[in-house]
Design an enzyme around this catalytic site. Sequence first.
Site, PDB file in Angstrom:
ATOM      1  N   SER A 131       0.823  -1.303  -0.040  1.00 50.29           N
ATOM      2  CA  SER A 131      -0.067   0.063   0.051  1.00 50.29           C
ATOM      3  C   SER A 131       0.888   1.173  -0.119  1.00 50.29           C
ATOM      4  CB  SER A 131      -1.043   0.178   1.322  1.00 50.29           C
ATOM      5  OG  SER A 131      -1.610   1.313   1.354  1.00 50.29           O
ATOM      6  N   TYR A 144      -2.360  -0.791  10.852  1.00 50.64           N
ATOM      7  CA  TYR A 144      -2.767  -0.921   9.333  1.00 50.64           C
ATOM      8  C   TYR A 144      -1.280  -0.528   8.652  1.00 50.64           C
ATOM      9  CZ  TYR A 144      -4.026  -1.755   4.627  1.00 50.64           C
ATOM     10  OH  TYR A 144      -4.105  -1.986   3.335  1.00 50.64           O
TER      11      TYR A 144
END
Length: 275
Positions: A131, A144
């Site tokens: 990501s 996260y």
Amino acid sequence: MKSKVAIVTGASSGIGEATAELLTSAGYTVYGTSRNVGKSSRYPFKIITLDVNSEESIQAALKAVIDKEGRIDLVVNNAGFGVAAGGAEESSMSQIQQIFDTNFFGVVRVIKAVVPYMRKQGKGRIINIGSVLGLIPAPYMAAYAATKHAVEGYSESLDHELRTRGIRVSVIEPAYTKTNFEANAPELDSKIEEYAIARKSLSKILKLAVEGGDDPKMVAKVVLKAAEAKHPKVRYAAGKLACRLSLLRRFAPAAMMDKGIRQEMKLDILEKIAG
């Protein structure tokens, strides 16, 4: 020639499903995996049971593929989850450990299980879905983002280790993507009232961002590009926003990046309201 054999984890929906479908259409023999396979036959690829949190499940799934196909040419590590936006201290240690167990250690487990097969073959590709939050800070999504930073470091280090053995490792860095990822994210399990306003505001911001995000098929195309590259890169930004953020992280002054993140997420306004 026999088609290349690919395994895609977390292939029941979203980026994983789109990737498995595109690889299938590109001529790969694809085994998509899910913790709960069910009886659905809607997939154009084979779907098998694999739980990235279980070494036994991973070993059994990979052995089944090897027994059937004789080789594994590509693994795409996509399985993962996030938690709802909120303060870092609003997740218990147990919840933080759970997200690391899937998002990072799940990747590690799969790689440790597949590398011996690829070393024996003398070649293979491992592609980890990371990501842009593995490159930049993610206020109110700290746990996260930490898992994705870990995937970045692990992937780049591993690529150096395995390159001379014919195995290459790449990480794909998408930004906001139109999936059910955010909608399915569990709530924080240790909520604190002081963060209530921030949680509500950021949830709206993230919802709008995801709704306007990239199609999972676009991310899948970047995965295929990395899988087919003669000289693969370690990192592939996926989408215009991801490319822009990647460039800014590399070349923009730290103060400019810091200011941009706070403006984008309206952090200074939130702090004034909460204060």
